[in-house]
Design a protein around this motif. Structure first.
Motif, short mmCIF file in Angstrom:
data_model
loop_
_atom_site.label_atom_id
_atom_site.label_comp_id
_atom_site.label_asym_id
_atom_site.label_seq_id
_atom_site.Cartn_x
_atom_site.Cartn_y
_atom_site.Cartn_z
N ALA A 458 0.83 -1.21 0.00
CA ALA A 458 0.00 0.00 0.00
C ALA A 458 0.87 1.27 0.00
O ALA A 458 0.63 2.21 -0.78
CB ALA A 458 -0.93 -0.01 1.21
N LEU A 459 1.88 1.31 0.86
CA LEU A 459 2.74 2.49 0.94
C LEU A 459 3.53 2.69 -0.35
O LEU A 459 3.73 3.83 -0.81
CB LEU A 459 3.71 2.34 2.12
N TYR A 460 3.98 1.60 -0.96
CA TYR A 460 4.73 1.71 -2.20
C TYR A 460 3.86 2.25 -3.33
O TYR A 460 4.27 3.15 -4.08
CB TYR A 460 5.28 0.31 -2.58
N ARG A 463 2.92 5.97 -3.09
CA ARG A 463 4.04 6.83 -3.49
C ARG A 463 4.10 6.97 -5.01
O ARG A 463 4.62 7.97 -5.52
CB ARG A 463 5.36 6.26 -2.99
N ARG A 464 3.57 5.97 -5.72
CA ARG A 464 3.55 6.01 -7.18
C ARG A 464 2.24 6.59 -7.71
O ARG A 464 1.91 6.46 -8.88
CB ARG A 464 3.76 4.60 -7.75
N ARG A 465 1.48 7.21 -6.81
CA ARG A 465 0.24 7.89 -7.16
C ARG A 465 -0.83 6.92 -7.68
O ARG A 465 -1.59 7.23 -8.59
CB ARG A 465 0.48 8.99 -8.21
N ILE A 466 -0.87 5.75 -7.10
CA ILE A 466 -1.90 4.75 -7.42
C ILE A 466 -2.86 4.68 -6.23
O ILE A 466 -2.43 4.54 -5.08
CB ILE A 466 -1.29 3.37 -7.70
N ARG A 467 -4.13 4.77 -6.52
CA ARG A 467 -5.15 4.76 -5.47
C ARG A 467 -5.31 3.33 -4.94
O ARG A 467 -5.52 2.39 -5.70
CB ARG A 467 -6.48 5.27 -6.04
N VAL A 468 -5.22 3.18 -3.61
CA VAL A 468 -5.27 1.86 -2.98
C VAL A 468 -6.50 1.79 -2.07
O VAL A 468 -6.60 2.54 -1.08
CB VAL A 468 -4.00 1.57 -2.16
N LYS A 480 -2.75 4.43 11.09
CA LYS A 480 -1.32 4.31 11.42
C LYS A 480 -0.49 4.14 10.16
O LYS A 480 0.58 4.75 10.01
CB LYS A 480 -1.12 3.13 12.37
N ILE A 481 -0.98 3.31 9.24
CA ILE A 481 -0.27 3.10 7.98
C ILE A 481 -0.33 4.35 7.12
O ILE A 481 0.67 4.76 6.51
CB ILE A 481 -0.88 1.90 7.22
N GLN A 482 -1.48 5.01 7.11
CA GLN A 482 -1.65 6.22 6.30
C GLN A 482 -0.67 7.31 6.73
O GLN A 482 -0.13 8.04 5.89
CB GLN A 482 -3.09 6.71 6.40
N LYS A 483 -0.43 7.40 8.03
CA LYS A 483 0.48 8.42 8.54
C LYS A 483 1.93 8.16 8.14
O LYS A 483 2.75 9.08 8.15
CB LYS A 483 0.37 8.51 10.06
N GLU A 484 2.24 6.91 7.79
CA GLU A 484 3.60 6.59 7.35
C GLU A 484 3.87 7.10 5.94
O GLU A 484 5.02 7.23 5.53
CB GLU A 484 3.83 5.07 7.39
N CYS A 489 0.87 12.04 -0.43
CA CYS A 489 0.43 10.74 -0.98
C CYS A 489 -0.63 10.07 -0.12
O CYS A 489 -1.20 9.04 -0.53
CB CYS A 489 1.63 9.79 -1.12
N GLN A 490 -0.91 10.62 1.04
CA GLN A 490 -1.83 9.96 1.96
C GLN A 490 -3.24 9.83 1.40
O GLN A 490 -3.96 8.89 1.73
CB GLN A 490 -1.86 10.73 3.29
N LYS A 491 -3.61 10.76 0.53
CA LYS A 491 -4.97 10.71 -0.02
C LYS A 491 -5.18 9.52 -0.95
O LYS A 491 -6.32 9.17 -1.28
CB LYS A 491 -5.28 12.01 -0.76
N TYR A 492 -4.09 8.89 -1.40
CA TYR A 492 -4.22 7.73 -2.28
C TYR A 492 -4.52 6.44 -1.51
O TYR A 492 -4.79 5.41 -2.12
CB TYR A 492 -2.95 7.56 -3.11
N LEU A 493 -4.45 6.51 -0.18
CA LEU A 493 -4.83 5.37 0.65
C LEU A 493 -6.25 5.60 1.13
O LEU A 493 -6.54 6.58 1.84
CB LEU A 493 -3.87 5.23 1.84
#
Length: 634
Positions: A458-460, A463-468, A480-484, A489-493
């Motif tokens: 998800a984090l990777y 970062r590549r601007r892919i919506r997960v 917690k993961i979103q804050k990492e 890029c957080q909006k893509y999660l």
């Protein structure tokens, strides 16, 4: 019309059908056909004997320190020796033909005649042994060797099946070598049915002994009775014939090599050395992959059960089902008390890589009361590897389960001074999964989103601007993961709690097992990537399914002769490859616990550099090169 005997495949066993029928007729009162039953029984016993010897040879956990040639049997040798039992069929047909032409032999031969064993032994020593010796030397001449005997010697590692693999001319000669003592004893009136059984099975036993590549004869026997070394060869003695080919031509008795001046002088010294060192750990691997059994039926997918079956990807085979009760009983015994054992090995870049197995079945990992025992076995395996001097040990699938031991973190924290590096290999698993995603993908649906792999993927991707679309019921773990992720890029999660949220998404990454009902939410044309063990069932005909993350081993791998679970030949799970790459790179850190997202590309490039290749993608490019989507296009 068949051009080769092998073209018949399993249909070749129909040759036995007439003998079985005639034997059944004899059991109803026609005593003149009793020999049919004996031919079939003896052929079955011979095949069983060769198979049992081969099983023992492949029990590396029992004989690893007694092996003569320290190399595994590869797929090429297994395929070449696939039809090893042809000679049993041939000799059975010859015996049946002979008995049919001379029925009087079957009518007068008794069940037991004590003098027969003495007679057949004498005939073997004075006729069969010298006949085989001189014929064997003859076959090592240039003309016959290149056209016939080279096939037998093309096997790099002698095994009982190697003894059975030869050309038709050699098998006819061997038939004569075996048949002369039997026929001679019968003609002088000392033949018996028991004599034939004992002689033929003893002949096969000694053939298997010489080709087993495991030194089983203690050197003390020759110290106490020096003359005995001229009367019976050893596996070491015969292995020198296969490696040097200019000595040790005897059948079973080195006496004839001594008389013919073809005895290899270092045979008995090498035998003594191997025998003395049998209690020592001489073959220390550089890398160990710590696997586990998935289920009861897959536990039979090992080389010491059936070498041929283990050389093919695992699938449930009907003829293996009778072994299920045996495997179940063994499972109970292993559950009570068991140790990690060696099941296979191969050489890569001249270094030994071994696969050890924790004797626990997949369902046991989900039993709360079994957690402590499983961790204890994994811990013991790690400590054993540390004592032996292993450089890297990689944990397979459930052996690194987060709930079980935190991806191996438990052992590293408990033993901070470990010299062996503990690796879960998930970094390469993530890289392989990411590499499979098409370049034009802008949205993915991720199950198992808060697991070690799910988090890293998800984090990777974000970062590549892919919506997960991250499926989880825990908002806290998602946040917690979103804050990492980087702030931009957080909006893509995106947090989702139901499968319905993915009804328009055609790229699913499955990290948690999903049922047919849950798969039905995927739109037609969806591709299911997966890193879940066991893999999901393929319910949808209008969708495609990826395999578990795997990589093909480099081309210079040697001695590999078994498939890793459902993987094809030469392919291993990505976590297995990840551990091997860790060793080849000489990295000194442990790879346990949470994945370092920044290392995904590093590990991927290292794997490609060392010759590992992904199975499902031919481009072999870095995941970061596949994701060049502009943020404004999202």
């Amino acid at each position: 019309m068949f051009t080769k005997w092998e073209d018949l495949g399993s249909l070749k066993y129909l040759v036995y059908a007439p003998f079985v029928v005639r034997g059944l007729v004899s059991s109803l009162g026609d005593d003149s056909m009793d020999w049919c039953i004996h031919v079939v029984i003896l052929c079955a016993l011979r095949a069983t004997l060769y198979s049992c010897w081969t099983s023992y040879c492949n029990m590396y956990f029992l004989n690893r320190n007694r092996r003569i040639i320290q190399q595994g049997v590869d797929f090429k040798q297994i395929d070449k020796e696939w039809h090893w039992d042809n000679f049993i069929i041939l000799q059975g047909m010859i015996a049946s033909l002979g008995l049919y032409m001379f029925p009087l032999l079957t009518e007068v031969i008794p069940v037991w005649e004590p003098k027969g064993l003495i007679a057949i032994m004498i005939l073997h020593i004075i006729v069969s042994e010298p006949l085989y010796y001189w014929a064997h030397r003859w076959f090592h001449g240039h003309y016959l060797f290149s056209r016939f005997h080279s096939f037998h010697h093309s096997s790099a590692v002698p095994q009982p099946f190697t003894a059975a693999s030869a050309t038709w001319l050699e098998q006819l000669l061997l038939t004569a070598v075996m048949g002369i003592p039997i026929l001679g004893s019968s003609l002088i009136g000392y033949g018996s049915i028991s004599m034939i059984y004992v002689y033929v099975l003893s002949f096969d036993f000694l053939r298997c002994l010489g080709h087993c590549n495991v030194e089983v004869i203690p050197h003390q026997i020759f110290d106490i009775f020096p003359v005995f070394k001229y009367l019976l060869y050893t596996p070491t003695y015969h292995s020198l014939h296969h490696t040097e080919m200019d000595s040790n031509y005897c059948l079973f008795m080195p006496l004839y090599d001594a008389l013919g001046n073809t005895l290899n002088n270092k045979a008995w010294e090498l035998h003594r050395t191997i025998s003395i060192n049998s209690g020592k750990n001489k073959c220390v691997p550089n890398f160990v992959f710590l696997a586990h059994v998935v289920d009861i039926t897959s536990s039979t997918h090992v080389q010491f059960i059936l070498r041929s079956v283990a050389s093919m990807p695992y699938t449930t085979r009907i003829f293996m089902l009778p072994l299920w009760p045996v495997a179940f009983v063994i499972m109970l015994l292993m559950w009570a008390k068991s140790k990690v054992f060696l099941i296979s090995f191969y050489n890569l870049r001249g270094k030994l890589h071994q696969t050890w197995a924790v004797p626990r079945f997949g369902f046991q990992y989900f039993l709360p009361f079994a957690k402590r025992g499983i961790n204890k076995q994994i811990e013991n395996a790690i400590l054993r590897a540390d004592r032996l001097g292993v450089k890297v040990i990689s944990l397979a699938a459930l052996n690194k389960n987060e709930a079980l031991n935190g991806g191996g973190l438990l052992f590293v924290n408990k033993h901070p001074n470990l010299k062996v590096r503990v690796v879960h290999g998930n970094t390469l698993t993530a890289a392989v999964t990411l590499n499979e995603i098409n370049e034009d993908v802008t949205e993915v649906f991720l199950t198992g989103a808060t697991s070690k792999l799910g988090r890293a993927i998800a984090l990777y991707l974000c970062r590549r601007r892919i919506r997960v679309l991250m499926l989880t019921s825990s908002a806290d773990r998602f946040q917690k993961i979103q804050k990492e992720a980087p702030a931009d890029c957080q909006k893509y999660l995106v947090l989702v709690t139901k499968y319905q949220a993915a009804k328009h998404c055609k790229t699913w990454i499955v990290g948690k097992w999903i049922t047919a009902k849950e798969q039905n939410w995927a739109p037609p044309g969806t591709h299911f990537h997966q890193f879940v063990v066991p893999p999901i069932f393929t319910f949808r005909k209008d969708c495609t399914y990826g395999d578990l993350a795997a990589m093909r081993l480099p081309e210079d791998v040697e001695g590999l002769g078994c498939c890793e679970y459902t993987m094809e030949r030469g392919v291993v799970h990505a976590c297995h490859a990840g551990g091997a790459v860790h060793y080849l790179e000489g990295w000194t850190h442990h790879e346990v616990g949470a994945l370092d997202v920044d290392r995904i590309d590093i590990v991927w490039e290292a794997a490609l550099k060392h010759g590992f290749r992904p199975v499902s993608n031919k481009n072999n490019i870095s995941p970061k090169q596949k994701s060049n989507v502009n943020i404004n296009d999202i």
